[in-house]
Scaffold this active site. Structure first.
Site, PDB file in Angstrom:
ATOM      1  N   GLU A 244     -12.379  13.405 -33.789  1.00  0.00           N
ATOM      2  CA  GLU A 244     -11.545  13.968 -34.866  1.00  0.00           C
ATOM      3  C   GLU A 244     -10.795  15.128 -34.227  1.00  0.00           C
ATOM      4  OE1 GLU A 244     -11.360  12.942 -37.940  1.00  0.00           O
ATOM      5  OE2 GLU A 244     -13.159  11.756 -38.249  1.00  0.00           O
ATOM      6  N   CYS A 278      -7.065  21.479 -39.638  1.00  0.00           N
ATOM      7  CA  CYS A 278      -6.383  20.426 -38.890  1.00  0.00           C
ATOM      8  C   CYS A 278      -5.461  19.595 -39.775  1.00  0.00           C
ATOM      9  CB  CYS A 278      -7.413  19.543 -38.206  1.00  0.00           C
ATOM     10  SG  CYS A 278      -8.714  19.064 -39.332  1.00  0.00           S
TER      11      CYS A 278
HETATM   12  P1  NAD Z   1     -11.947  23.110 -29.142  1.00  0.00           P
HETATM   13  O1  NAD Z   1     -11.554  21.735 -28.794  1.00  0.00           O
HETATM   14  O2  NAD Z   1     -11.592  24.203 -28.217  1.00  0.00           O
HETATM   15  O3  NAD Z   1     -13.534  23.223 -29.323  1.00  0.00           O
HETATM   16  C1  NAD Z   1     -14.238  22.370 -30.205  1.00  0.00           C
HETATM   17  C2  NAD Z   1     -15.673  22.312 -29.762  1.00  0.00           C
HETATM   18  O4  NAD Z   1     -15.721  21.693 -28.479  1.00  0.00           O
HETATM   19  C3  NAD Z   1     -16.362  23.667 -29.616  1.00  0.00           C
HETATM   20  O5  NAD Z   1     -17.701  23.544 -30.058  1.00  0.00           O
HETATM   21  C4  NAD Z   1     -16.329  23.892 -28.111  1.00  0.00           C
HETATM   22  O6  NAD Z   1     -17.374  24.722 -27.636  1.00  0.00           O
HETATM   23  C5  NAD Z   1     -16.491  22.486 -27.593  1.00  0.00           C
HETATM   24  N1  NAD Z   1     -15.987  22.260 -26.226  1.00  0.00           N
HETATM   25  C6  NAD Z   1     -14.981  22.913 -25.589  1.00  0.00           C
HETATM   26  N2  NAD Z   1     -14.842  22.419 -24.337  1.00  0.00           N
HETATM   27  C7  NAD Z   1     -15.761  21.438 -24.185  1.00  0.00           C
HETATM   28  C8  NAD Z   1     -16.116  20.557 -23.123  1.00  0.00           C
HETATM   29  N3  NAD Z   1     -15.488  20.594 -21.951  1.00  0.00           N
HETATM   30  N4  NAD Z   1     -17.123  19.683 -23.331  1.00  0.00           N
HETATM   31  C9  NAD Z   1     -17.777  19.635 -24.502  1.00  0.00           C
HETATM   32  N5  NAD Z   1     -17.501  20.445 -25.547  1.00  0.00           N
HETATM   33  C10 NAD Z   1     -16.502  21.334 -25.396  1.00  0.00           C
HETATM   34  O7  NAD Z   1     -11.389  23.353 -30.602  1.00  0.00           O
HETATM   35  P2  NAD Z   1     -11.521  24.641 -31.492  1.00  0.00           P
HETATM   36  O8  NAD Z   1     -10.564  25.634 -30.963  1.00  0.00           O
HETATM   37  O9  NAD Z   1     -12.943  25.005 -31.662  1.00  0.00           O
HETATM   38  O10 NAD Z   1     -11.033  24.065 -32.922  1.00  0.00           O
HETATM   39  C11 NAD Z   1      -9.709  23.911 -33.232  1.00  0.00           C
HETATM   40  C12 NAD Z   1      -9.260  22.479 -32.986  1.00  0.00           C
HETATM   41  O11 NAD Z   1     -10.065  21.579 -33.715  1.00  0.00           O
HETATM   42  C13 NAD Z   1      -7.856  22.239 -33.493  1.00  0.00           C
HETATM   43  O12 NAD Z   1      -7.146  21.452 -32.559  1.00  0.00           O
HETATM   44  C14 NAD Z   1      -8.059  21.467 -34.770  1.00  0.00           C
HETATM   45  O13 NAD Z   1      -6.987  20.683 -35.176  1.00  0.00           O
HETATM   46  C15 NAD Z   1      -9.256  20.663 -34.457  1.00  0.00           C
HETATM   47  N6  NAD Z   1      -9.959  20.246 -35.688  1.00  0.00           N
HETATM   48  C16 NAD Z   1      -9.877  18.937 -36.054  1.00  0.00           C
HETATM   49  C17 NAD Z   1     -10.508  18.504 -37.219  1.00  0.00           C
HETATM   50  C18 NAD Z   1     -10.430  17.057 -37.651  1.00  0.00           C
HETATM   51  O14 NAD Z   1     -11.174  16.669 -38.539  1.00  0.00           O
HETATM   52  N7  NAD Z   1      -9.590  16.243 -37.048  1.00  0.00           N
HETATM   53  C19 NAD Z   1     -11.227  19.401 -37.990  1.00  0.00           C
HETATM   54  C20 NAD Z   1     -11.301  20.729 -37.587  1.00  0.00           C
HETATM   55  C21 NAD Z   1     -10.662  21.140 -36.403  1.00  0.00           C
END
Ligand code: NAD
Length: 498
Positions: A244, A278
């Site tokens: 997602e 998002c």
């Molecule tokens: P992010 O991708 O930076 O981080 C999300 C999660 O992934 C965090 O828990 C982070 O610690 C983890 N992560 C980061 N690098 C990783 C790696 N290399 N391996 C494994 N895990 C890793 O996103 P964010 O800044 O926390 O959230 C914002 C983003 O999330 C936006 O792009 C938003 O659109 C998206 N989002 C999408 C939905 C949806 O349902 N589609 C819902 C909420 C947020």
């Protein structure tokens, strides 16, 4: 802190300070989950799996209903913590995040008992075929910081409703409410090891979880960039992923739309959760004849939004998640301004709200940003193309319906969209032609437990919520039962004839 095997544990990774981004104050300190901690949590989930899988759907449903009751009893505490750790308004946490989560637990309690498949039948001579829908095993889920509680719920509830056990990694910035959820699950009778929550960074805790050999599926919500990394890691061991990802939702206002309804929808849809959503409305695509009326009304409404301390129930909009994220949002808007865009309102770091009241803390250490409306850009502009994840709406005018749909689809993302019109034909065309996992007509945002949530295109694949989420968290087994009394089976003549 972390929660695995039915108890809280100290982490053994690096120290991390928790900050309330709306006041700039440190609210706690803990050690992040190290790879060793992740391994322990996965081991607990693996041990718990065989017995949990053997429960009937009715027994799992009872546990989820009990969890809903536990969460309900702690709803105020949870809402306050959610607001404190994210900077979101207490109203949003109280009226959206917490009740949405409780409803989700109740939905999956019911859904657990409605898992369906093909009915048993005869598809080969003298036999019965049937389908068993089975859980996968240990799920490794990774959640973002914007809706920590709801994202934990969206990952955990369908997984356990289907009979899996789970380790959820929360963002290191927002572990509190997910940990309460895990603790409440134990109080509701989930046996230790079924629901485990760890808080850690992406590169260490996240990657250890995805690459762990006992984790059979990775369910991820976050940015498109990290989603691709997760897919790459999972591909190396050939395991399932559910992604997602980001969004850049179009908000199409046709020439027959109710402009007052559209303007109100655009303000609520773009500012929800301080725009860190998002599905938030980010690209308003407006019929040229209404463009000025729409942008003036949106400006007026945005300027009436009461920014302030999220703990105050009178506050409409709190802060962003961190000063680092606020700096990214502000820099993106500044670049648009420098490139000649029109900033109708906002576009600055506020120190007071529209009533002239001072915002809490020092603006250097708090993460407020004013509601912002931008126009005067073309479709190559960064603010049109990139996810900003802040309270920023960009508007552009169109002349024909074809152009409106093309503009809506002019993005690599495809998570959500809305179209505003009084004409059924236009509504149906927008619903069919906009490439997104959700199209709202004359609304923007309502999300319900019963309906699927998930993306098209670079917004990922697979669904959270609804019965459709079970496609991610179950696997289908064909069971074939032979009825022959005669040892001779005709098809075997193709192999040997004696
Ligand atoms: P992010 O991708 O930076 O981080 C999300 C999660 O992934 C965090 O828990 C982070 O610690 C983890 N992560 C980061 N690098 C990783 C790696 N290399 N391996 C494994 N895990 C890793 O996103 P964010 O800044 O926390 O959230 C914002 C983003 O999330 C936006 O792009 C938003 O659109 C998206 N989002 C999408 C939905 C949806 O349902 N589609 C819902 C909420 C947020």
């Amino acid at each position: 802190m972390h929660y695995w095997n039915g108890a809280f544990h100290e982490g053994s990774g690096k120290n991390h300070t928790l900050i309330n981004p709306a006041t700039g104050e440190a609210t706690g300190e803990y050690r992040l989950a190290s790879s060793a901690d992740v391994n322990e949590a996965v081991a607990a989930a693996k041990t718990a799996y065989p017995a949990f899988k053997a429960l009937t759907p009715g027994e799992r449903a009872e546990l989820l209903l009990g969890l809903a009751t536990q969460l309900d009893a702690r709803s105020q505490e949870i809402a306050e913590l959610e607001s404190r750790q994210t900077g979101k308004s207490i109203r949003l946490a109280t009226e959206f995040d917490v009740p949405g989560t409780i409803d989700n637990a109740k939905f999956f309690a019911g859904a657990a008992r409605q898992l369906t498949g093909l009915s048993a039948g005869t598809y080969w001579e003298q036999s019965t075929s049937m389908v068993r829908r089975e859980p996968l095993g240990v799920i490794g889920s990774i959640a973002p910081w914007n809706y920590p509680l709801q994202m934990a719920a969206w990952k955990i509830f369908p997984a356990v409703a289907a009979g899996n056990t789970i380790v959820l990694k929360t963002s290191e910035m927002t572990p509190g409410t997910s940990l309460i959820l895990a603790e409440a699950a134990t109080a509701a009778g989930f046996v230790p090891g079924v629901i485990n929550v760890i808080a850690g960074d992406g590169p260490e805790a996240g990657e250890t979880l995805v690459t762990h050999p006992d984790v059979v599926m990775s369910s991820f919500t976050g940015s498109t960039k990290v989603g691709r990394r997760i897919m790459e890691l999972a591909a190396a061991k050939g395991s399932r992923v559910h992604l997602e990802l980001g969004g850049k939702a179009p908000f199409v206002v046709f020439d027959d739309a109710d402009i007052e309804a559209a303007a109100r929808g655009a303000v609520a849809g773009s500012l929800i959760n301080t725009g860190q959503d998002c599905t938030a409305a980010t690209r308003a695509i407006v019929a040229r004849e209404h463009f000025d009326a729409f942008t003036s009304r949106v400006t007026e409404l945005m300027e009436s939004v009461r920014i302030g301390n999220p703990a105050d129930p009178a506050t409409d909009m709190g802060s962003l998640i961190s000063v680092t994220h606020r700096a990214r949002v502000a820099a993106t808007v500044d670049r648009a301004r420098e490139a000649g865009a029109t900033i109708h309102c906002g576009g600055e770091i506020p120190t007071t709200n529209h009533l002239g009241e001072d915002l809490p803390g020092d603006s250097e250490t708090t993460a407020y940003y004013a509601p912002t409306l931008i126009s005067g850009i073309d479709t190559s502009a960064e603010v049109w193309r990139e996810e900003i994840f802040g309270p920023v709406l960009v508007a552009i005018a169109f002349d024909t319906d074809d152009e409106a749909i093309a503009l809506a689809n002019d993005t690599p993302y495809g998570l959500a969209a809305s179209a505003w019109t009084k004409t059924t034909n236009r509504a149906m065309r927008a619903a069919a032609d906009i490439e997104a996992g959700c199209v709202w007509i004359n609304e923007h945002i309502p999300i319900v437990s019963d309906m699927p949530h998930g993306g098209y295109k670079a917004s990922g694949f697979g669904k959270d919520m609804s019965q459709y989420s079970f496609e991610e968290y179950t696997q289908i087994k064909h069971v074939f039962i032979d009825h022959h009394d005669d040892p001779h089976h005709e098809w075997q003549d193709t192999i040997f004839t004696s």
